[in-house]
Design an enzyme around this catalytic site. Structure first.
Site, PDB file in Angstrom:
ATOM      1  N   LYS A  56       0.844  -1.212   0.000  1.00 11.22           N
ATOM      2  CA  LYS A  56       0.000   0.000   0.000  1.00 11.22           C
ATOM      3  C   LYS A  56       0.868   1.247   0.000  1.00 11.22           C
ATOM      4  O   LYS A  56       0.630   2.188  -0.771  1.00 11.22           O
ATOM      5  CB  LYS A  56      -0.889   0.004   1.234  1.00 11.22           C
ATOM      6  N   ASN A  57       1.911   1.233   0.849  1.00 15.01           N
ATOM      7  CA  ASN A  57       2.703   2.450   1.037  1.00 15.01           C
ATOM      8  C   ASN A  57       3.737   2.683  -0.055  1.00 15.01           C
ATOM      9  O   ASN A  57       4.428   3.691  -0.044  1.00 15.01           O
ATOM     10  CB  ASN A  57       3.362   2.433   2.415  1.00 15.01           C
TER      11      ASN A  57
ATOM     12  N   CYS B 246      -4.836  12.184  12.850  1.00 14.22           N
ATOM     13  CA  CYS B 246      -5.644  10.958  12.854  1.00 14.22           C
ATOM     14  C   CYS B 246      -5.434  10.297  14.208  1.00 14.22           C
ATOM     15  O   CYS B 246      -4.787  10.853  15.093  1.00 14.22           O
ATOM     16  CB  CYS B 246      -5.202  10.039  11.712  1.00 14.22           C
TER      17      CYS B 246
ATOM     18  N   ARG C   3       0.269  14.298  12.784  1.00 14.33           N
ATOM     19  CA  ARG C   3       0.592  14.120  11.355  1.00 14.33           C
ATOM     20  C   ARG C   3       0.845  15.465  10.661  1.00 14.33           C
ATOM     21  O   ARG C   3       0.175  15.859   9.725  1.00 14.33           O
ATOM     22  CB  ARG C   3      -0.512  13.354  10.635  1.00 14.33           C
TER      23      ARG C   3
ATOM     24  N   ASP D  48       4.897   0.661  12.216  1.00 16.61           N
ATOM     25  CA  ASP D  48       3.702   0.006  11.661  1.00 16.61           C
ATOM     26  C   ASP D  48       3.566  -1.443  12.099  1.00 16.61           C
ATOM     27  O   ASP D  48       2.544  -2.072  11.808  1.00 16.61           O
ATOM     28  CB  ASP D  48       3.719   0.066  10.124  1.00 16.61           C
TER      29      ASP D  48
ATOM     30  N   ARG E  97      -8.436  -0.438   5.227  1.00 16.71           N
ATOM     31  CA  ARG E  97      -7.601   0.587   4.567  1.00 16.71           C
ATOM     32  C   ARG E  97      -6.281  -0.029   4.087  1.00 16.71           C
ATOM     33  O   ARG E  97      -5.686   0.442   3.135  1.00 16.71           O
ATOM     34  CB  ARG E  97      -7.306   1.735   5.535  1.00 16.71           C
TER      35      ARG E  97
HETATM   36  C1  EPZ Z   1       4.327   6.938   6.247  1.00 18.28           C
HETATM   37  O1  EPZ Z   1       3.512   7.945   6.819  1.00 18.28           O
HETATM   38  C2  EPZ Z   1       3.447   5.696   6.177  1.00 18.28           C
HETATM   39  N1  EPZ Z   1       2.286   5.960   5.334  1.00 18.28           N
HETATM   40  C3  EPZ Z   1       2.976   5.326   7.587  1.00 18.28           C
HETATM   41  O2  EPZ Z   1       2.215   4.123   7.486  1.00 18.28           O
HETATM   42  C4  EPZ Z   1       4.206   5.069   8.454  1.00 18.28           C
HETATM   43  O3  EPZ Z   1       3.797   4.773   9.772  1.00 18.28           O
HETATM   44  C5  EPZ Z   1       5.104   6.304   8.449  1.00 18.28           C
HETATM   45  O4  EPZ Z   1       5.456   6.648   7.085  1.00 18.28           O
HETATM   46  C6  EPZ Z   1       6.390   6.084   9.235  1.00 18.28           C
HETATM   47  O5  EPZ Z   1       7.085   5.000   8.701  1.00 18.28           O
HETATM   48  C7  EPZ Z   1       2.424   5.915   3.987  1.00 18.28           C
HETATM   49  O6  EPZ Z   1       3.513   5.701   3.460  1.00 18.28           O
HETATM   50  C8  EPZ Z   1       1.183   6.143   3.174  1.00 18.28           C
HETATM   51  P1  EPZ Z   1       6.279  10.403   8.282  1.00 18.28           P
HETATM   52  P2  EPZ Z   1       4.021   9.480   6.801  1.00 18.28           P
HETATM   53  O7  EPZ Z   1       6.144  11.624   7.453  1.00 18.28           O
HETATM   54  O8  EPZ Z   1       4.748   9.763   5.531  1.00 18.28           O
HETATM   55  C9  EPZ Z   1       6.340  13.737  11.620  1.00 18.28           C
HETATM   56  C10 EPZ Z   1       0.382   2.715   7.842  1.00 18.28           C
HETATM   57  O9  EPZ Z   1      -0.014   2.170   8.881  1.00 18.28           O
HETATM   58  N2  EPZ Z   1       6.250  14.686  10.492  1.00 18.28           N
HETATM   59  O10 EPZ Z   1       7.528   9.601   8.197  1.00 18.28           O
HETATM   60  O11 EPZ Z   1       2.909  10.349   7.183  1.00 18.28           O
HETATM   61  C11 EPZ Z   1       5.004  13.038  11.825  1.00 18.28           C
HETATM   62  O12 EPZ Z   1       4.164  13.836  12.630  1.00 18.28           O
HETATM   63  C12 EPZ Z   1       0.832   4.156   7.868  1.00 18.28           C
HETATM   64  O13 EPZ Z   1       0.473   2.150   6.718  1.00 18.28           O
HETATM   65  C13 EPZ Z   1       6.421  16.045  10.741  1.00 18.28           C
HETATM   66  O14 EPZ Z   1       6.642  16.457  11.887  1.00 18.28           O
HETATM   67  O15 EPZ Z   1       5.069   9.423   8.005  1.00 18.28           O
HETATM   68  C14 EPZ Z   1       5.378  11.745  12.496  1.00 18.28           C
HETATM   69  O16 EPZ Z   1       5.514  11.964  13.884  1.00 18.28           O
HETATM   70  C15 EPZ Z   1       0.593   4.822   9.222  1.00 18.28           C
HETATM   71  N3  EPZ Z   1       6.317  16.922   9.706  1.00 18.28           N
HETATM   72  C16 EPZ Z   1       6.754  11.444  11.904  1.00 18.28           C
HETATM   73  O17 EPZ Z   1       7.215  12.652  11.301  1.00 18.28           O
HETATM   74  C17 EPZ Z   1       6.065  16.504   8.425  1.00 18.28           C
HETATM   75  O18 EPZ Z   1       5.994  17.352   7.506  1.00 18.28           O
HETATM   76  C18 EPZ Z   1       6.730  10.346  10.846  1.00 18.28           C
HETATM   77  O19 EPZ Z   1       5.958  10.810   9.796  1.00 18.28           O
HETATM   78  C19 EPZ Z   1       5.897  15.124   8.194  1.00 18.28           C
HETATM   79  C20 EPZ Z   1       6.001  14.233   9.234  1.00 18.28           C
END
Ligand code: EPZ
Length: 426
Positions: A22-23, A116, A121, A305, A397
């Site tokens: 998915k990701n 969420c 996020r 995850d 999802r």
């Molecule tokens: C991706 O989410 C994945 N989703 C998530 O999987 C996964 O848990 C996550 O990466 C971490 O590995 C998809 O790829 C669709 P991040 P993403 O940006 O990109 C902070 C699942 O269960 N952050 O690495 O949203 C954020 O708040 C999902 O399949 C900022 O502060 O994750 C979080 O604490 C859940 N500012 C941390 O970074 C930003 O601009 C990790 O977020 C972006 C993120």
């Protein structure tokens, strides 16, 4: 809302083929907006998140079909870069469309995707990365309008190795003028898959999978066909379910190298893991051993995850384990539900202290988010008696008919969908 009813206590056994990731599919579908023409993406599972993404692409003017595991897109008639707020709200990953639409149209309108169940996020790293490439950003309430006459290559450092921000910036930089480097980039396998897909269309990207990614801007891309990598989180979920039910399961179409941290942890609990090419065999007949401490961190460390899923195994272990969640501030919502099944877990800020019990008991529990829901299914499979998991749409999802997948391994699991007169029938 659908429910899953599970009769627990039966070891999983048999062979299963893992779905596409998915990701990886979500950013790759977004990246298709960079090119004009017909693109075919294989190994795309039927998931709610994929449905939402395809609906957004249709709203923007794309033709999109999803038959079995293949998505066929025609982006020739793409006419809008305004993502409807309602659709943004349905799936925050639509933020991935910012980079490609900005690169293609010079303008994109999105809405704050909002938090969420698992956390705030934020998207500040996405926005600052696009600004570094020359974009101007106007925020008006929840609406964000982003302009750029011409994106220019830049040196970008991420304060945190955000997966989404790394992918968004990569996609925007592909058609920018000049060279872009992203330092402290996320290293997840899904980012490597995105690089492979973009380069197949003629992009010039190197370094995905390391903490420094370099993108040399090109004039245009050429449509292609592509196959998405296997889903490492679905793979890990099934591996933990096999271990928690003390079963013997063979998983096909996997990427074991994407699961090194989980394999290491499972072996430390006493589970036997055998790897042979894209095949993983998981088996155990004994109670798992506890693990002193597991810390979730960016890839290749233990993935957030899989945190809720491995917690179920540790809840049944002989001893006390400590789990520290460092990525999302709200990712322990499954703990209260597991306690209803007899688990002994105490949460203190970002750490969970898990005192293993010899048995879990069936109960009615509620999925609060995608991976917490998957963990509750694993708990139901391992528990004595009947478990009802509610709010199953969260699970849908990311898992393609989880009850069918696990049923193939002998799980006694049935989906019930309410009908209009509110009686529940299978
Ligand atoms: C991706 O989410 C994945 N989703 C998530 O999987 C996964 O848990 C996550 O990466 C971490 O590995 C998809 O790829 C669709 P991040 P993403 O940006 O990109 C902070 C699942 O269960 N952050 O690495 O949203 C954020 O708040 C999902 O399949 C900022 O502060 O994750 C979080 O604490 C859940 N500012 C941390 O970074 C930003 O601009 C990790 O977020 C972006 C993120």
């Amino acid at each position: 809302m659908d429910k899953l009813v599970i009769e627990g206590g039966k070891p999983l056994s048999g062979t299963i083929v893992i779905q596409g990731a998915k990701n990886a599919a979500l950013p790759i579908l977004a990246a298709c907006m960079l090119v004009e023409g017909k693109v075919t993406i294989d190994h795309v599972p039927k998931l709610l998140d994929i449905d939402v993404m395809l609906n957004i692409l249709r709203e923007l003017g794309c033709r999109a079909e999803h038959d079995d595991q293949t998505v066929r897109l025609d982006t020739s008639s793409l006419h809008s870069s305004h993502i409807p707020e309602a659709l943004m709200r349905q799936m925050r990953s639509s933020i991935f469309l910012m980079g490609p639409l900005l690169a293609r149209f010079g303008e994109v309108t999105i809405y704050q995707p909002g938090g969420c169940a698992i956390g705030e996020r934020k998207i500040d790293l996405h926005l600052s990365g696009l600004e570094a490439l020359g974009a101007e950003i106007e925020e008006d309430g929840s609406r964000i309008v982003c302009y750029a006459k011409k994106l220019m290559g830049a040196e970008i450092h991420l304060d945190f190795p955000s997966v989404g921000a790394t992918e968004n910036i990569m996609m925007a930089a592909v058609l920018a003028e000049g060279l872009t480097t992203i330092s402290n980039a996320a290293r997840e396998p899904e980012i490597q898959d995105l690089q492979h897909f973009l380069n197949r269309m003629g992009a010039k990207i190197i370094g995905a999978g390391t903490d420094t990614i370099t993108v040399e801007g090109v004039e245009k891309l050429t449509p292609c066909s592509y196959q998405v990598i296997p889903d490492r989180i679905v793979t890990g979920t099934v591996m933990v379910a096999a271990a928690a039910t003390r079963g013997q399961v063979t998983l096909l179409n996997t990427c074991p190298s994407h699961l090194t941290s989980l394999i290491h942890v499972l072996r430390r609990t006493g589970v036997q893991i055998a790897v042979d090419g894209d095949i993983i065999k998981v088996g155990t007949a004994s109670r798992p051993k506890s693990i002193d401490r597991i810390v979730t961190s960016p890839y290749p460390a233990f993935p957030t995850d899989l945190q809720s899923q491995i917690m179920v195994l540790l809840a049944l272990a002989d001893g006390v384990s400590v789990m520290k969640e460092t990525i999302f501030e709200g990712r322990f919502k499954h703990v209260d539900e597991l306690a209803r099944m007899g688990a002994d877990i105490r949460v203190d800020l970002s750490s969970a202290f898990i005192r293993g019990v010899s048995r879990l008991y069936g109960a009615t529990v509620e999925a609060t988010d995608l991976r917490a829901g998957a963990a509750l299914v694993i708990a139901g499979l391992a528990a004595q008696g009947k478990t009802v998991v509610e709010q199953v749409h969260h699970i849908d999802r990311g898992y393609d008919r989880i009850e069918t997948m696990l049923g193939r391994l002998g799980a006694r699991i049935t989906r019930f969908s309410p009908v209009p007169n509110n009686t529940i029938v299978p």
